[in-house]
Write a protein that holds these residues in place. Sequence first.
Motif, PDB file in Angstrom:
ATOM      1  N   LEU A 326       0.823  -1.209   0.000  1.00  0.00           N
ATOM      2  CA  LEU A 326       0.000   0.000   0.000  1.00  0.00           C
ATOM      3  C   LEU A 326       0.858   1.260   0.000  1.00  0.00           C
ATOM      4  CD1 LEU A 326      -2.898  -0.878   2.497  1.00  0.00           C
ATOM      5  CD2 LEU A 326      -2.915  -0.968   0.005  1.00  0.00           C
ATOM      6  N   TRP A 327       2.000   1.210   0.687  1.00  0.00           N
ATOM      7  CA  TRP A 327       2.885   2.383   0.751  1.00  0.00           C
ATOM      8  C   TRP A 327       3.762   2.519  -0.494  1.00  0.00           C
ATOM      9  CZ3 TRP A 327       2.228   6.462   3.367  1.00  0.00           C
ATOM     10  CH2 TRP A 327       1.725   6.447   4.676  1.00  0.00           C
ATOM     11  N   LYS A 328       3.869   1.466  -1.252  1.00  0.00           N
ATOM     12  CA  LYS A 328       4.821   1.446  -2.375  1.00  0.00           C
ATOM     13  C   LYS A 328       4.582   2.588  -3.348  1.00  0.00           C
ATOM     14  CE  LYS A 328       6.711  -1.698  -5.883  1.00  0.00           C
ATOM     15  NZ  LYS A 328       6.585  -3.039  -6.505  1.00  0.00           N
ATOM     16  N   GLY A 329       3.318   2.829  -3.684  1.00  0.00           N
ATOM     17  CA  GLY A 329       3.011   3.897  -4.627  1.00  0.00           C
ATOM     18  C   GLY A 329       3.373   5.258  -4.092  1.00  0.00           C
ATOM     19  N   ARG A 330       3.048   5.526  -2.822  1.00  0.00           N
ATOM     20  CA  ARG A 330       3.375   6.836  -2.246  1.00  0.00           C
ATOM     21  C   ARG A 330       4.878   7.051  -2.204  1.00  0.00           C
ATOM     22  NH1 ARG A 330       5.376  10.603  -1.307  1.00  0.00           N
ATOM     23  NH2 ARG A 330       5.020  12.204   0.288  1.00  0.00           N
ATOM     24  N   LYS A 331       5.612   6.039  -1.834  1.00  0.00           N
ATOM     25  CA  LYS A 331       7.070   6.179  -1.753  1.00  0.00           C
ATOM     26  C   LYS A 331       7.695   6.392  -3.132  1.00  0.00           C
ATOM     27  CE  LYS A 331       8.040   5.560   2.696  1.00  0.00           C
ATOM     28  NZ  LYS A 331       8.834   6.510   3.493  1.00  0.00           N
ATOM     29  N   ALA A 332       7.002   5.932  -4.181  1.00  0.00           N
ATOM     30  CA  ALA A 332       7.539   6.053  -5.545  1.00  0.00           C
ATOM     31  C   ALA A 332       6.996   7.264  -6.292  1.00  0.00           C
ATOM     32  CB  ALA A 332       7.224   4.783  -6.329  1.00  0.00           C
ATOM     33  N   ALA A 333       6.221   8.111  -5.610  1.00  0.00           N
ATOM     34  CA  ALA A 333       5.509   9.192  -6.302  1.00  0.00           C
ATOM     35  C   ALA A 333       6.448  10.148  -7.031  1.00  0.00           C
ATOM     36  CB  ALA A 333       4.629   9.950  -5.321  1.00  0.00           C
ATOM     37  N   PHE A 334       7.533  10.557  -6.392  1.00  0.00           N
ATOM     38  CA  PHE A 334       8.451  11.505  -7.029  1.00  0.00           C
ATOM     39  C   PHE A 334       9.126  10.867  -8.245  1.00  0.00           C
ATOM     40  CE2 PHE A 334       9.437  14.598  -3.278  1.00  0.00           C
ATOM     41  CZ  PHE A 334       8.075  14.828  -3.145  1.00  0.00           C
ATOM     42  N   ALA A 335       9.570   9.630  -8.075  1.00  0.00           N
ATOM     43  CA  ALA A 335      10.229   8.944  -9.191  1.00  0.00           C
ATOM     44  C   ALA A 335       9.257   8.741 -10.343  1.00  0.00           C
ATOM     45  CB  ALA A 335      10.785   7.613  -8.726  1.00  0.00           C
ATOM     46  N   ALA A 336       8.005   8.426 -10.014  1.00  0.00           N
ATOM     47  CA  ALA A 336       7.004   8.176 -11.049  1.00  0.00           C
ATOM     48  C   ALA A 336       6.696   9.427 -11.857  1.00  0.00           C
ATOM     49  CB  ALA A 336       5.721   7.628 -10.419  1.00  0.00           C
ATOM     50  N   ALA A 337       6.863  10.591 -11.244  1.00  0.00           N
ATOM     51  CA  ALA A 337       6.620  11.842 -11.976  1.00  0.00           C
ATOM     52  C   ALA A 337       7.556  11.964 -13.168  1.00  0.00           C
ATOM     53  CB  ALA A 337       6.786  13.041 -11.043  1.00  0.00           C
ATOM     54  N   GLY A 338       8.737  11.357 -13.050  1.00  0.00           N
ATOM     55  CA  GLY A 338       9.678  11.373 -14.168  1.00  0.00           C
ATOM     56  C   GLY A 338       9.185  10.592 -15.367  1.00  0.00           C
ATOM     57  N   LYS A 339       8.232   9.696 -15.156  1.00  0.00           N
ATOM     58  CA  LYS A 339       7.631   8.940 -16.258  1.00  0.00           C
ATOM     59  C   LYS A 339       6.623   9.813 -17.012  1.00  0.00           C
ATOM     60  CE  LYS A 339       6.384   4.967 -18.342  1.00  0.00           C
ATOM     61  NZ  LYS A 339       7.276   4.099 -19.130  1.00  0.00           N
ATOM     62  N   MET A 340       5.964  10.711 -16.276  1.00  0.00           N
ATOM     63  CA  MET A 340       4.950  11.579 -16.874  1.00  0.00           C
ATOM     64  C   MET A 340       5.553  12.711 -17.688  1.00  0.00           C
ATOM     65  SD  MET A 340       1.955  12.199 -14.062  1.00  0.00           S
ATOM     66  CE  MET A 340       3.023  12.707 -12.714  1.00  0.00           C
TER      67      MET A 340
END
Length: 488
Positions: A326-340
């Motif tokens: 459940l926490w995995k997505g929140r912890k990856a939020a900044f890194a995931a922004a680089g995909k957008m």
Amino acid sequence: MFLKSPPDPIQTVAREFETIVGKDGVIRRKDELLTYECDGITGYRQRPALVVLPRTTEQIAAIVKICHEKEIPWVARGAGTGLSGGALPLENGVLIVTARMNRILSIDLDNQRVVVQPGVINNWVTQAVSGAGFYYAPDPSSQIICSIGGNVAENSGGVHCLKYGVTSNHVLGLKIVIPDGSILDTGGFVPETPGYDLTGVFVGSEGTLGIATEITLRILKTPESICVLLADFTSVEAAGQTVADIIKSGIIPAGMEIMDNLSINSVEDVVATGCYPRDAEAVLLVELDGLAVEVAANKHRVGEICRQNGARNITAANDAETRLKLWKGRKAAFAAAGKMSRNYFVQDGVIPRSQLAPVLQEINALGEKYGYKIANVFHAGDGNLHPLILYDNKVKGAWEEVEELGGEILKVCVRVGGSLSGEHGIGVDKSCYMPAMFNEIDLETMGYVRDCFNPKGLANPGKLFPTPRTCGEAANAKQQEFNGVDLF
């Protein structure tokens, strides 16, 4: 007759530094120096003249003493994950990198303390004591790569700062090399010591008062029970109201985090948790910890509050594996922004919880005004916002517009009674906006403290306080805008 050029002071001290740390501890080649030209906020770049990699307190003291005697400015750097430009080097200065100072010096479980060097990675502290049933509470999203020294400099927070506080609440003592090369010990092994709280003054000083070379941390006993709830909503406002209602009920969760639809979809694209509904306008993560009976009761009450505010679905996880998922997505939020987006700029403002809904509306309106998408991820429990402004640095003028947009968001935060920063620090990014929050006497008094430690201004100059160097031509305009505060 040819006149000899005067010796380059940087190259002269480079040889002195080599005698202190060895040839492999001094970096001079221009291509190798590129590694250190910025921290996590890549919009600001400056290659240092020289990088030094010490391993001990004594080596740092010797390096700083030489800089003091020769009046060479210097900047300290940890893992380089900072998000305010606090470790931005100086063109004609020395960068002192603490990455090689990465040892855990002692563990005292009986007294719940750990002594570490500044280059120790945040998550290593918990790993070192988790087997005995302890952990280190401050947990920035970058905890697997950020260093304790940088956490101390910026007074970093994290998901659990709502209940357990930020770095300053977990530092018992420090060994510090101050800007003349002297070694100072502050605090101690107990929470309270007489005299001025120099440890408190140093934590969050962003490298302007010296370098912490040994840090005594407080560790906590692992809670008996932990439960994470994930609720999804059809509006960010409903999620924000849920946060306010949970706190009003008397429940203080370990952490509460909100992500908007843009962030939800970006993390699902990247880490595919399968837990975050893509059609939700917002998800709220609530972590409860404590005694098993307390957690069970609070879990029921939080679920009721979520449903009262229109939560569509609520997922609860008590086992460690599902909680991490459940926490995995929140912890990856900044890194995931680089995909957008090719680039993104993250801000770090704080607002009262009661202002969440109107401020988020203003942030979205500012994004539309400037023409940039903004993904919102934030520590909802303590009102610490992290709007991620998506942009393409290859577009001419985009960085300047995004920087201005970030400043407008900060002004909104201060206007509603908030702060310029919750955990990322001021650095070079926000220094121009300090007069929006502090008056002339405030800034002058902080300047007195800095000058006591750093009278020559050699330690991380141009950071934290507004200066013409960091603010450029905009400084005078901002000075007039914010009541004519004199710039440092």
